[in-house]
Design an enzyme around this catalytic site. Structure first.
Site, PDB file in Angstrom:
ATOM      1  N   ALA A 106       0.852  -1.185   0.000  1.00 21.60           N
ATOM      2  CA  ALA A 106       0.000   0.000   0.000  1.00 21.60           C
ATOM      3  C   ALA A 106       0.888   1.236   0.000  1.00 21.60           C
ATOM      4  CB  ALA A 106      -0.917   0.003   1.224  1.00 21.60           C
ATOM      5  N   CYS A 107       0.447   2.236  -0.743  1.00 17.23           N
ATOM      6  CA  CYS A 107       1.251   3.446  -0.895  1.00 17.23           C
ATOM      7  C   CYS A 107       0.340   4.659  -1.027  1.00 17.23           C
ATOM      8  CB  CYS A 107       2.127   3.312  -2.125  1.00 17.23           C
ATOM      9  SG  CYS A 107       1.151   2.998  -3.616  1.00 17.23           S
TER      10      CYS A 107
END
Length: 100
Positions: free
Chosen positions: A7-8
């Site tokens: 996740a970013c």
């Protein structure tokens, strides 16, 4: 097959990291799938993953991610490993997280 979800924020550098991790997984002969998504999308997809790795830029969201993940392991990628795109170390850490 295990699925590692990253996740970013926006996804540019994380997409590059995913490519490097996939090459490393192939080199090691690991049966893993690696995906990257923005945080909100990743939290919606957590049921399709075996672990969730957060980019260091969204470490602040770890509590929310842990709650969403239930019994699935969640970790923040070390800033130095992320910055160096150390795919081998990050992949190794993810495999340990999943008990592999």
């Amino acid at each position: 097959m295990k699925t590692i979800l990253l996740a970013c924020n926006a996804g540019m550098s994380t997409s590059l990291l995913v490519q490097k991790m996939q090459k490393e997984a192939q080199a090691q002969g690991l049966d893993v799938q690696i995906k990257a998504n923005p945080l909100n999308k990743a939290l919606e997809m957590i049921d399709q993953a075996d672990c969730l790795l957060l980019g260091p830029q969204i470490a602040y969201a770890k509590k929310e991610a842990v709650e969403a993940a239930g019994d699935k392991p969640v970790a923040v990628i070390a800033m130095v490993d992320y910055g160096r795109m150390n795919a081998k170390k990050i992949l190794d850490d993810a495999m340990k997280l999943m008990g592999e």
